[in-house]
Design an enzyme around this catalytic site. Structure first.
Site, PDB file in Angstrom:
ATOM      1  N   ASN A  59       0.792  -1.239   0.000  1.00 17.90           N
ATOM      2  CA  ASN A  59       0.000   0.000   0.000  1.00 17.90           C
ATOM      3  C   ASN A  59       0.820   1.282   0.000  1.00 17.90           C
ATOM      4  O   ASN A  59       0.254   2.372   0.074  1.00 17.90           O
ATOM      5  CB  ASN A  59      -0.922   0.012   1.217  1.00 17.90           C
ATOM      6  CG  ASN A  59      -2.075  -0.953   1.048  1.00 17.90           C
ATOM      7  OD1 ASN A  59      -2.283  -1.503  -0.019  1.00 17.90           O
ATOM      8  ND2 ASN A  59      -2.830  -1.154   2.114  1.00 17.90           N
ATOM      9  N   GLU A 124      -3.148  -0.558  -7.844  1.00 22.96           N
ATOM     10  CA  GLU A 124      -4.508  -0.756  -7.336  1.00 22.96           C
ATOM     11  C   GLU A 124      -5.138   0.616  -7.153  1.00 22.96           C
ATOM     12  O   GLU A 124      -6.296   0.847  -7.466  1.00 22.96           O
ATOM     13  CB  GLU A 124      -4.446  -1.501  -6.003  1.00 22.96           C
ATOM     14  CG  GLU A 124      -5.793  -1.759  -5.359  1.00 22.96           C
ATOM     15  CD  GLU A 124      -5.656  -2.340  -3.969  1.00 22.96           C
ATOM     16  OE1 GLU A 124      -5.748  -3.569  -3.839  1.00 22.96           O
ATOM     17  OE2 GLU A 124      -5.477  -1.571  -3.005  1.00 22.96           O
ATOM     18  N   TRP A 215     -10.271  -8.074  12.546  1.00 23.04           N
ATOM     19  CA  TRP A 215      -9.539  -7.566  11.375  1.00 23.04           C
ATOM     20  C   TRP A 215      -8.039  -7.694  11.607  1.00 23.04           C
ATOM     21  O   TRP A 215      -7.307  -8.309  10.855  1.00 23.04           O
ATOM     22  CB  TRP A 215      -9.921  -6.103  11.105  1.00 23.04           C
ATOM     23  CG  TRP A 215      -9.066  -5.461  10.050  1.00 23.04           C
ATOM     24  CD1 TRP A 215      -9.151  -5.656   8.695  1.00 23.04           C
ATOM     25  CD2 TRP A 215      -7.980  -4.542  10.258  1.00 23.04           C
ATOM     26  NE1 TRP A 215      -8.186  -4.915   8.044  1.00 23.04           N
ATOM     27  CE2 TRP A 215      -7.452  -4.226   8.979  1.00 23.04           C
ATOM     28  CE3 TRP A 215      -7.413  -3.961  11.390  1.00 23.04           C
ATOM     29  CZ2 TRP A 215      -6.379  -3.346   8.816  1.00 23.04           C
ATOM     30  CZ3 TRP A 215      -6.345  -3.079  11.218  1.00 23.04           C
ATOM     31  CH2 TRP A 215      -5.847  -2.794   9.941  1.00 23.04           C
ATOM     32  N   ARG A 246     -15.087  -2.603   6.591  1.00 24.12           N
ATOM     33  CA  ARG A 246     -14.689  -3.846   5.936  1.00 24.12           C
ATOM     34  C   ARG A 246     -15.921  -4.698   5.614  1.00 24.12           C
ATOM     35  O   ARG A 246     -17.007  -4.428   6.092  1.00 24.12           O
ATOM     36  CB  ARG A 246     -13.750  -4.660   6.850  1.00 24.12           C
ATOM     37  CG  ARG A 246     -12.342  -4.071   6.986  1.00 24.12           C
ATOM     38  CD  ARG A 246     -11.568  -4.173   5.690  1.00 24.12           C
ATOM     39  NE  ARG A 246     -10.213  -3.646   5.783  1.00 24.12           N
ATOM     40  CZ  ARG A 246      -9.860  -2.400   5.480  1.00 24.12           C
ATOM     41  NH1 ARG A 246     -10.769  -1.523   5.100  1.00 24.12           N
ATOM     42  NH2 ARG A 246      -8.596  -2.011   5.536  1.00 24.12           N
ATOM     43  N   ASP A 334      -7.911 -11.627  -4.078  1.00 19.84           N
ATOM     44  CA  ASP A 334      -7.682 -10.557  -3.118  1.00 19.84           C
ATOM     45  C   ASP A 334      -7.900 -11.085  -1.692  1.00 19.84           C
ATOM     46  O   ASP A 334      -7.126 -10.794  -0.780  1.00 19.84           O
ATOM     47  CB  ASP A 334      -8.652  -9.411  -3.426  1.00 19.84           C
ATOM     48  CG  ASP A 334      -8.434  -8.216  -2.525  1.00 19.84           C
ATOM     49  OD1 ASP A 334      -7.268  -7.869  -2.292  1.00 19.84           O
ATOM     50  OD2 ASP A 334      -9.435  -7.640  -2.057  1.00 19.84           O
ATOM     51  N   HIS A 371      -0.865   2.100   9.801  1.00 24.19           N
ATOM     52  CA  HIS A 371      -1.976   2.030   8.835  1.00 24.19           C
ATOM     53  C   HIS A 371      -2.542   3.443   8.703  1.00 24.19           C
ATOM     54  O   HIS A 371      -1.770   4.398   8.616  1.00 24.19           O
ATOM     55  CB  HIS A 371      -3.000   1.005   9.367  1.00 24.19           C
ATOM     56  CG  HIS A 371      -3.768   0.297   8.304  1.00 24.19           C
ATOM     57  ND1 HIS A 371      -4.890   0.852   7.730  1.00 24.19           N
ATOM     58  CD2 HIS A 371      -3.610  -0.907   7.714  1.00 24.19           C
ATOM     59  CE1 HIS A 371      -5.377  -0.001   6.828  1.00 24.19           C
ATOM     60  NE2 HIS A 371      -4.616  -1.077   6.796  1.00 24.19           N
ATOM     61  N   SER A 418       3.157  -2.102   4.852  1.00 26.20           N
ATOM     62  CA  SER A 418       4.212  -3.118   4.954  1.00 26.20           C
ATOM     63  C   SER A 418       5.567  -2.568   4.496  1.00 26.20           C
ATOM     64  O   SER A 418       6.557  -2.611   5.234  1.00 26.20           O
ATOM     65  CB  SER A 418       3.826  -4.358   4.148  1.00 26.20           C
ATOM     66  OG  SER A 418       3.570  -4.021   2.798  1.00 26.20           O
TER      67      SER A 418
HETATM   68  C1  LIG Z   1      -5.316  -6.565   8.807  1.00 23.58           C
HETATM   69  C2  LIG Z   1      -4.217  -5.798   8.181  1.00 23.58           C
HETATM   70  C3  LIG Z   1      -4.169  -5.664   6.814  1.00 23.58           C
HETATM   71  C4  LIG Z   1      -3.103  -4.998   6.208  1.00 23.58           C
HETATM   72  N1  LIG Z   1      -3.072  -4.899   4.849  1.00 23.58           N
HETATM   73  C5  LIG Z   1      -2.000  -4.342   4.251  1.00 23.58           C
HETATM   74  C6  LIG Z   1      -1.903  -4.313   2.833  1.00 23.58           C
HETATM   75  O1  LIG Z   1      -2.794  -4.767   2.115  1.00 23.58           O
HETATM   76  N2  LIG Z   1      -0.775  -3.777   2.276  1.00 23.58           N
HETATM   77  C7  LIG Z   1       0.250  -3.276   3.041  1.00 23.58           C
HETATM   78  O2  LIG Z   1       1.242  -2.829   2.475  1.00 23.58           O
HETATM   79  N3  LIG Z   1       0.160  -3.275   4.383  1.00 23.58           N
HETATM   80  C8  LIG Z   1      -0.928  -3.789   5.011  1.00 23.58           C
HETATM   81  N4  LIG Z   1      -1.022  -3.790   6.378  1.00 23.58           N
HETATM   82  C9  LIG Z   1       0.001  -3.085   7.167  1.00 23.58           C
HETATM   83  C10 LIG Z   1       1.224  -3.904   7.546  1.00 23.58           C
HETATM   84  O3  LIG Z   1       0.867  -5.211   7.802  1.00 23.58           O
HETATM   85  C11 LIG Z   1       1.846  -3.259   8.782  1.00 23.58           C
HETATM   86  O4  LIG Z   1       2.042  -1.905   8.503  1.00 23.58           O
HETATM   87  C12 LIG Z   1       3.191  -3.853   9.182  1.00 23.58           C
HETATM   88  O5  LIG Z   1       3.096  -5.238   9.324  1.00 23.58           O
HETATM   89  C13 LIG Z   1       3.679  -3.212  10.472  1.00 23.58           C
HETATM   90  O6  LIG Z   1       4.945  -3.706  10.770  1.00 23.58           O
HETATM   91  P1  LIG Z   1       5.425  -3.914  12.296  1.00 23.58           P
HETATM   92  O7  LIG Z   1       6.789  -4.467  12.257  1.00 23.58           O
HETATM   93  O8  LIG Z   1       5.163  -2.683  13.073  1.00 23.58           O
HETATM   94  O9  LIG Z   1       4.404  -5.007  12.882  1.00 23.58           O
HETATM   95  P2  LIG Z   1       4.265  -6.535  12.488  1.00 23.58           P
HETATM   96  O10 LIG Z   1       4.641  -6.771  11.073  1.00 23.58           O
HETATM   97  O11 LIG Z   1       2.921  -6.967  12.930  1.00 23.58           O
HETATM   98  O12 LIG Z   1       5.372  -7.256  13.379  1.00 23.58           O
HETATM   99  C14 LIG Z   1       5.363  -7.303  14.783  1.00 23.58           C
HETATM  100  C15 LIG Z   1       6.195  -8.515  15.198  1.00 23.58           C
HETATM  101  O13 LIG Z   1       6.512  -8.469  16.573  1.00 23.58           O
HETATM  102  C16 LIG Z   1       6.307  -9.749  17.160  1.00 23.58           C
HETATM  103  N5  LIG Z   1       6.014  -9.525  18.573  1.00 23.58           N
HETATM  104  C17 LIG Z   1       4.958  -8.876  19.081  1.00 23.58           C
HETATM  105  N6  LIG Z   1       5.044  -8.807  20.414  1.00 23.58           N
HETATM  106  C18 LIG Z   1       6.186  -9.414  20.759  1.00 23.58           C
HETATM  107  C19 LIG Z   1       6.829  -9.642  22.009  1.00 23.58           C
HETATM  108  N7  LIG Z   1       6.288  -9.214  23.150  1.00 23.58           N
HETATM  109  N8  LIG Z   1       7.998 -10.315  22.016  1.00 23.58           N
HETATM  110  C20 LIG Z   1       8.558 -10.747  20.848  1.00 23.58           C
HETATM  111  N9  LIG Z   1       7.994 -10.548  19.637  1.00 23.58           N
HETATM  112  C21 LIG Z   1       6.826  -9.877  19.595  1.00 23.58           C
HETATM  113  C22 LIG Z   1       5.132 -10.302  16.386  1.00 23.58           C
HETATM  114  O14 LIG Z   1       4.998 -11.700  16.514  1.00 23.58           O
HETATM  115  C23 LIG Z   1       5.465  -9.834  14.975  1.00 23.58           C
HETATM  116  O15 LIG Z   1       6.307 -10.728  14.299  1.00 23.58           O
HETATM  117  C24 LIG Z   1      -2.090  -4.431   7.010  1.00 23.58           C
HETATM  118  C25 LIG Z   1      -2.155  -4.548   8.407  1.00 23.58           C
HETATM  119  C26 LIG Z   1      -3.201  -5.214   8.990  1.00 23.58           C
HETATM  120  C27 LIG Z   1      -3.239  -5.319  10.480  1.00 23.58           C
END
Ligand SMILES: Cc1cc2nc3c(=O)[nH]c(=O)nc-3n(C[C@H](O)[C@H](O)[C@H](O)COP(=O)(O)OP(=O)(O)OC[C@H]3O[C@@H](n4cnc5c(N)ncnc54)[C@H](O)[C@@H]3O)c2cc1C
Length: 609
Positions: A59, A124, A215, A246, A334, A371, A418
């Site tokens: 995205n 998209e 979600w 959604r 999708d 997000h 992501s």
């Molecule tokens: C439902 C949904 C749909 C999405 N759709 C899209 C999309 O279509 N396209 C797009 O580009 N982005 C999308 N996103 C956004 C994207 O997924 C997030 O922006 C991204 O994953 C955030 O990265 P992060 O590292 O902060 O969290 P995450 O990728 O969630 O990683 C967090 C990590 O920390 C670990 N963790 C958590 N707590 C602990 C702990 N206490 N000890 C050790 N490990 C821990 C978890 O297991 C996980 O591996 C979506 C998000 C969601 C929730």
């Protein structure tokens, strides 16, 4: 149970192997060839975090190589969607680097769909590109695994460790192995937290055995905030919780339907309610109503008002757009790429999207920073473009020395998604390497007593259960402990009823918030009597702890901001309008663990673009 304590020393410790964490591991290795980089993850990096199940679109992609968008355009878009309030320096910093990240993903094997007419990535929407993303996470995790010196899977990190001599400096983290119960002490010169945002802080619409169908994945437990808050790190925009429109019951994403397939949503009578409600929205938020595209929260608002007025169900008219086999495939894929449950709902409820429309609804609120909302830590910005009061040394360092963040952890910059979260991990990784190099031999010291106390605290729920279960004469209700599920349900109910959940149509006010905080206080007291019958329940207990801390931050920030900035995300009924004169600011909190007090302030919003 015999339990061992294991010590792991590193230069850089990365907590959470999601998109932020993987980006941090990859980039710290690039700049810190000889450094010891340790990645610790509570699940398994190959399938963990929000992207565990896969995604169907990236995205956040500018497309600068084809002149599609520039970083400045992205800042304007993000600012508009967040009703004027974003850290423009942080958003800009991600935007200018994110394309390079996406190109790496493709190099590592991620299939990105091409537009057959132009040869470019298939768009998209203006910012989104389509992928075959079922294996998105393992592909990205492989790069992180190869970069880190050591990866520890199945370790739930419960607390961060502070330096013995300097109270505002990080020294590592502790946690336990969820499979064998070993206690882990990670000592590190710098820590990067990428532990993700939180579901199940508010009561979900799904109940009973279906309550895991939310979600945002149920394993996203707000550790990004729950770990940081006790260190006294400054947090920002915690009131900016997200509500999603959604597909009903399966939470299937709507982006591909609206943007790519050009479907549209109406009320039950077939009326285009968003346009009809425009005058009312304008009266609420003034010129923010004119922003194009209409901010996410305002689109939610129109839907919520429509449902309240008894004009639902709201329908996505899928049947009008699936006129070719190819489009039908896109529609199903999708969901199959990222929300299989929605395809199951269609099958289970006899819905053929070619024939009938599907219901849309707004979700329960979630707390996240990557997000369309931007809760998280207040972080230092990039030195070449952050205003002076937004920087204090190292990019993406929180207000705690040596504690960095990425993805959902860092506040004020929405729409990373992501690729942007991975990019932010890279930025944090690079800065953390510099911090470690600058520090030279001046490593932090871990206090033996602090470590021992934490060990006792972490395993106390097992002990509470061991003793307390003997008081049970029948059933499972114990007089002297509560279990994690009971605690979670109490949290969800009070957040829902007092802090603006779906059952209240997202409405709250000062008396409700104050009562909610009182009830939260009681839940915090009862957490001391948490009982865990096994290691799985012990993990649930600490996940709940992180959720409770996050919930309190949300409630306190919501109380502090006396306006309704994001109708559709939540409403302060006692301050129903947007108030730019008083509230064109970031909210900030700092928690003092010694006194259990929260200090709230306003921080300035600088517009640099
Ligand atoms: C439902 C949904 C749909 C999405 N759709 C899209 C999309 O279509 N396209 C797009 O580009 N982005 C999308 N996103 C956004 C994207 O997924 C997030 O922006 C991204 O994953 C955030 O990265 P992060 O590292 O902060 O969290 P995450 O990728 O969630 O990683 C967090 C990590 O920390 C670990 N963790 C958590 N707590 C602990 C702990 N206490 N000890 C050790 N490990 C821990 C978890 O297991 C996980 O591996 C979506 C998000 C969601 C929730």
């Amino acid at each position: 149970m015999s339990r061992r304590t294991r010590f792991v020393d590193s230069d850089i410790l990365i907590v959470g192997g999601g998109f932020g964490g993987c980006g941090a591991a990859y980039e710290s290795r690039y700049w810190g060839r000889d450094l010891k980089i340790v990645l610790v993850e509570k699940a398994n990096v190959d399938r963990s975090g929000a992207v565990a199940q896969g995604l169907s679109a990236i995205n956040c992609y500018m497309g600068m190589q084809w002149g599609e968008n520039q970083p400045e355009d992205f800042v304007r878009y993000t600012r508009g969607d967040l009703m004027g309030l974003v850290r423009e320096d942080l958003v800009y910093d991600i935007a200018r680097h994110v394309d390079a990240t996406v190109h790496k993903f493709e190099e590592w094997g991620l299939p990105i769909i091409k537009n057959p007419e132009t040869g470019r990535y298939l768009r998209e929407g203006k910012w989104q590109i389509m992928i075959h993303g079922e294996s998105y996470k393992p592909i990205v995790a492989e790069a992180a695994r190869k970069s880190a010196t050591e990866v520890y899977n199945r370790i739930m990190v419960t607390h961060l460790l502070m330096d013995k001599a300097r109270p505002n400096r990080i020294a590592g983290a502790v946690g336990f192995n969820v499979r064998n119960g070993d206690f882990y002490v990670f000592r590190a010169k710098a820590v990067i937290v990428g532990a993700g945002g939180g579901s199940h802080i508010y009561r979900p619409r799904s109940v009973g055995e279906g309550m895991g169908r939310t979600w945002y994945a149920p394993w996203s437990t707000a550790s990004a905030y729950g770990l940081l808050i006790p260190t006294g790190a400054k947090m920002t925009q915690m009131e900016n919780r997200i509500v999603l429109a959604r597909f009903k019951d399966g939470y299937g994403p709507v982006g591909a339907w609206f943007l790519l397939l050009k479907s549209h949503a109406t009320n039950a009578a077939g009326e285009m309610y968003e346009a009809d409600r425009f005058p009312e929205i304008k009266a609420r938020v003034g010129n923010y109503a004119d922003i194009q595209p209409m901010p996410t929260c305002l689109r939610n608002h129109a839907m919520i008002e429509e449902i309240k007025a008894g004009k639902g169900p709201i329908y996505m008219h899928t049947q009008h757009v699936l006129d070719t086999k190819e489009k039908e495939e896109i529609g199903w894929e999708d969901f199959l790429d990222m929300t299989i449950g929605q395809a199951v709902v269609w099958a289970a409820q006899n819905i053929d999207p070619k024939e009938t429309p599907s219901e849309l609804i707004t979700s329960e609120p979630y707390v996240m920073g990557s997000h369309a909302t931007c809760s998280g830590a207040w972080a230092s910005g990039p030195e070449d473009c952050a205003p002076a009061d937004y920087q204090w040394g190292y990019n993406r360092m929180t207000t705690v020395q040596g504690l960095f963040g990425a993805g959902d952890t860092i506040g004020g910059s929405a729409h990373k998604f992501s690729a942007g979260s991975f990019t932010e991990g890279r930025l944090a990784g690079k800065a953390a390497v510099r911090y470690v190099m600058d520090m030279k031999a001046d490593a932090p010291q871990v206090d033996e007593a602090q470590m021992k106390n934490l060990e006792e605290t972490v395993f106390k729920p097992l002990e509470n259960y061991r003793v307390g279960r003997n008081e049970i004469v029948a059933g499972t209700v114990a007089p002297s402990y509560i279990n994690p599920l009971q605690g979670l349900q109490r949290l969800e109910q009070l957040m829902d009823e007092y802090v603006g959940g779906y059952s209240m149509f997202y409405v709250t006010n000062e008396p409700l918030l104050n009562r909610g905080l009182e009830l939260l206080g009681m839940l915090k007291e009862d957490f001391e009597h948490m009982g865990a019958e096994d290691l799985h329940q012990l993990q649930r207990a600490w996940e709940l702890h992180h959720r409770i801390l996050t919930a309190e931050a949300v409630a306190r920030h919501t109380l502090f901001r006396r306006e309704t900035r994001w109708p559709g995300y939540y409403y302060r009924a006692d301050h129903p309008k947007l108030d730019d004169a008083e509230w064109h600011v970031f909210t900030a909190s700092q928690y003092d663990a010694k006194t259990d007090e929260w200090h709230m302030t306003k921080l300035p919003v600088h517009h640099i673009i």
